[in-house]
Scaffold this motif. Structure first.
Motif, PDB file in Angstrom:
ATOM      1  N   PHE A 118     -17.765 -29.755 -36.664  1.00 55.85           N
ATOM      2  CA  PHE A 118     -17.288 -30.665 -37.702  1.00 55.85           C
ATOM      3  C   PHE A 118     -17.290 -32.134 -37.286  1.00 55.85           C
ATOM      4  O   PHE A 118     -17.246 -33.016 -38.120  1.00 55.85           O
ATOM      5  CB  PHE A 118     -15.900 -30.246 -38.208  1.00 55.85           C
ATOM      6  N   ASP A 119     -17.315 -32.402 -35.974  1.00 47.93           N
ATOM      7  CA  ASP A 119     -17.388 -33.767 -35.456  1.00 47.93           C
ATOM      8  C   ASP A 119     -18.548 -33.785 -34.464  1.00 47.93           C
ATOM      9  O   ASP A 119     -18.566 -32.988 -33.519  1.00 47.93           O
ATOM     10  CB  ASP A 119     -16.066 -34.122 -34.768  1.00 47.93           C
ATOM     11  N   PRO A 120     -19.533 -34.666 -34.634  1.00 47.91           N
ATOM     12  CA  PRO A 120     -20.715 -34.651 -33.758  1.00 47.91           C
ATOM     13  C   PRO A 120     -20.410 -34.929 -32.292  1.00 47.91           C
ATOM     14  O   PRO A 120     -21.242 -34.641 -31.431  1.00 47.91           O
ATOM     15  CB  PRO A 120     -21.625 -35.720 -34.356  1.00 47.91           C
ATOM     16  N   ARG A 121     -19.230 -35.433 -31.977  1.00 47.12           N
ATOM     17  CA  ARG A 121     -18.857 -35.674 -30.574  1.00 47.12           C
ATOM     18  C   ARG A 121     -18.418 -34.395 -29.877  1.00 47.12           C
ATOM     19  O   ARG A 121     -18.346 -34.345 -28.648  1.00 47.12           O
ATOM     20  CB  ARG A 121     -17.749 -36.722 -30.493  1.00 47.12           C
ATOM     21  N   LEU A 122     -18.124 -33.355 -30.655  1.00 42.87           N
ATOM     22  CA  LEU A 122     -17.656 -32.083 -30.086  1.00 42.87           C
ATOM     23  C   LEU A 122     -18.840 -31.211 -29.710  1.00 42.87           C
ATOM     24  O   LEU A 122     -19.786 -31.061 -30.486  1.00 42.87           O
ATOM     25  CB  LEU A 122     -16.748 -31.370 -31.077  1.00 42.87           C
ATOM     26  N   LEU A 123     -18.776 -30.629 -28.526  1.00 39.40           N
ATOM     27  CA  LEU A 123     -19.881 -29.833 -27.989  1.00 39.40           C
ATOM     28  C   LEU A 123     -19.641 -28.330 -28.066  1.00 39.40           C
ATOM     29  O   LEU A 123     -20.587 -27.563 -27.982  1.00 39.40           O
ATOM     30  CB  LEU A 123     -20.128 -30.229 -26.525  1.00 39.40           C
ATOM     31  N   LEU A 124     -18.378 -27.919 -28.207  1.00 36.10           N
ATOM     32  CA  LEU A 124     -18.081 -26.495 -28.249  1.00 36.10           C
ATOM     33  C   LEU A 124     -16.774 -26.233 -28.974  1.00 36.10           C
ATOM     34  O   LEU A 124     -15.940 -27.118 -29.129  1.00 36.10           O
ATOM     35  CB  LEU A 124     -17.997 -25.900 -26.839  1.00 36.10           C
ATOM     36  N   GLU A 125     -16.647 -24.983 -29.432  1.00 30.67           N
ATOM     37  CA  GLU A 125     -15.423 -24.474 -30.043  1.00 30.67           C
ATOM     38  C   GLU A 125     -15.273 -23.039 -29.555  1.00 30.67           C
ATOM     39  O   GLU A 125     -16.252 -22.311 -29.443  1.00 30.67           O
ATOM     40  CB  GLU A 125     -15.539 -24.512 -31.563  1.00 30.67           C
ATOM     41  N   VAL A 126     -14.038 -22.652 -29.252  1.00 25.33           N
ATOM     42  CA  VAL A 126     -13.778 -21.302 -28.752  1.00 25.33           C
ATOM     43  C   VAL A 126     -12.604 -20.718 -29.517  1.00 25.33           C
ATOM     44  O   VAL A 126     -11.555 -21.354 -29.627  1.00 25.33           O
ATOM     45  CB  VAL A 126     -13.474 -21.295 -27.234  1.00 25.33           C
ATOM     46  N   GLU A 127     -12.801 -19.502 -30.050  1.00 26.98           N
ATOM     47  CA  GLU A 127     -11.704 -18.778 -30.703  1.00 26.98           C
ATOM     48  C   GLU A 127     -11.351 -17.577 -29.846  1.00 26.98           C
ATOM     49  O   GLU A 127     -12.157 -17.133 -29.024  1.00 26.98           O
ATOM     50  CB  GLU A 127     -12.077 -18.346 -32.121  1.00 26.98           C
ATOM     51  N   ALA A 128     -10.131 -17.068 -30.040  1.00 26.11           N
ATOM     52  CA  ALA A 128      -9.660 -15.968 -29.206  1.00 26.11           C
ATOM     53  C   ALA A 128      -8.848 -14.977 -30.020  1.00 26.11           C
ATOM     54  O   ALA A 128      -8.213 -15.337 -31.016  1.00 26.11           O
ATOM     55  CB  ALA A 128      -8.804 -16.505 -28.062  1.00 26.11           C
ATOM     56  N   PHE A 129      -8.889 -13.729 -29.564  1.00 25.82           N
ATOM     57  CA  PHE A 129      -8.024 -12.670 -30.066  1.00 25.82           C
ATOM     58  C   PHE A 129      -7.292 -12.089 -28.866  1.00 25.82           C
ATOM     59  O   PHE A 129      -7.891 -11.854 -27.820  1.00 25.82           O
ATOM     60  CB  PHE A 129      -8.822 -11.571 -30.778  1.00 25.82           C
ATOM     61  N   ALA A 130      -5.990 -11.873 -29.040  1.00 31.82           N
ATOM     62  CA  ALA A 130      -5.169 -11.285 -27.984  1.00 31.82           C
ATOM     63  C   ALA A 130      -4.376 -10.132 -28.592  1.00 31.82           C
ATOM     64  O   ALA A 130      -4.225 -10.032 -29.810  1.00 31.82           O
ATOM     65  CB  ALA A 130      -4.226 -12.323 -27.400  1.00 31.82           C
ATOM     66  N   VAL A 131      -3.871  -9.253 -27.732  1.00 28.70           N
ATOM     67  CA  VAL A 131      -3.019  -8.142 -28.140  1.00 28.70           C
ATOM     68  C   VAL A 131      -1.749  -8.203 -27.316  1.00 28.70           C
ATOM     69  O   VAL A 131      -1.806  -8.269 -26.091  1.00 28.70           O
ATOM     70  CB  VAL A 131      -3.728  -6.788 -27.968  1.00 28.70           C
ATOM     71  N   LEU A 132      -0.614  -8.192 -28.015  1.00 28.99           N
ATOM     72  CA  LEU A 132       0.701  -8.181 -27.397  1.00 28.99           C
ATOM     73  C   LEU A 132       1.371  -6.835 -27.623  1.00 28.99           C
ATOM     74  O   LEU A 132       1.039  -6.141 -28.582  1.00 28.99           O
ATOM     75  CB  LEU A 132       1.582  -9.286 -27.978  1.00 28.99           C
TER      76      LEU A 132
END
Length: 137
Positions: A118-132
């Motif tokens: 969404f912003d050209p200055r950003l090089l990566l995005e990371v999403e996560a799933f966890a289990v508690l």
């Protein structure tokens, strides 16, 4: 509180083992979904413009903060999804990840090269799933 039991299957029969990730992670409990994190600081300013290593460290710091807010740690993460604007950034992403996760029992993961974020200055995005663990009632 009971500990979450996660089972890691590095390479199911007929599937090649991954480098730095587990093919299957099984767990029971409460699912925690983290939105994709990018290299923004607490003021919303981009960190590390043009620097995939600095951005990766910020992204994983943001993920850690989000996990903490949910009562979780990287030990609870079962899946990471990486969106990078250049697949050549993966070594920097892996270095930041390896500083946070148990490299002997890494989460499942997917890496995808995307045209842009969404912003050209950003090089990566990371999403996560966890289990508690289930809440003690």
């Amino acid at each position: 509180m009971r500990e979450t039991k996660l089972t890691h299957i590095a390479a199911p029969a007929g599937v090649a083992p991954g480098r730095g990730y587990t093919q299957v992670v099984i767990g029971t409990g409460r699912l925690v979904a983290l939105s994709g994190q990018v290299a923004l600081d607490e003021r919303g300013e981009v960190v590390g413009v043009g620097d995939p290593a600095a951005q990766s460290r910020q992204v994983f710091d943001n993920l850690r903060r989000c996990l903490t807010a949910a009562g979780a740690t990287f030990d609870d993460v079962v899946k990471l999804t990486y969106y990078v604007t250049d697949i050549a950034f993966l070594p920097a992403v892996r270095a930041a990840r390896d500083a946070q996760v148990d490299v002997e029992r890494p989460p499942a993961s997917t890496a995808v090269q995307v045209a842009a974020l969404f912003d050209p200055r950003l090089l990566l995005e990371v999403e996560a799933f966890a289990v508690l663990p289930e809440s003690a009632s």
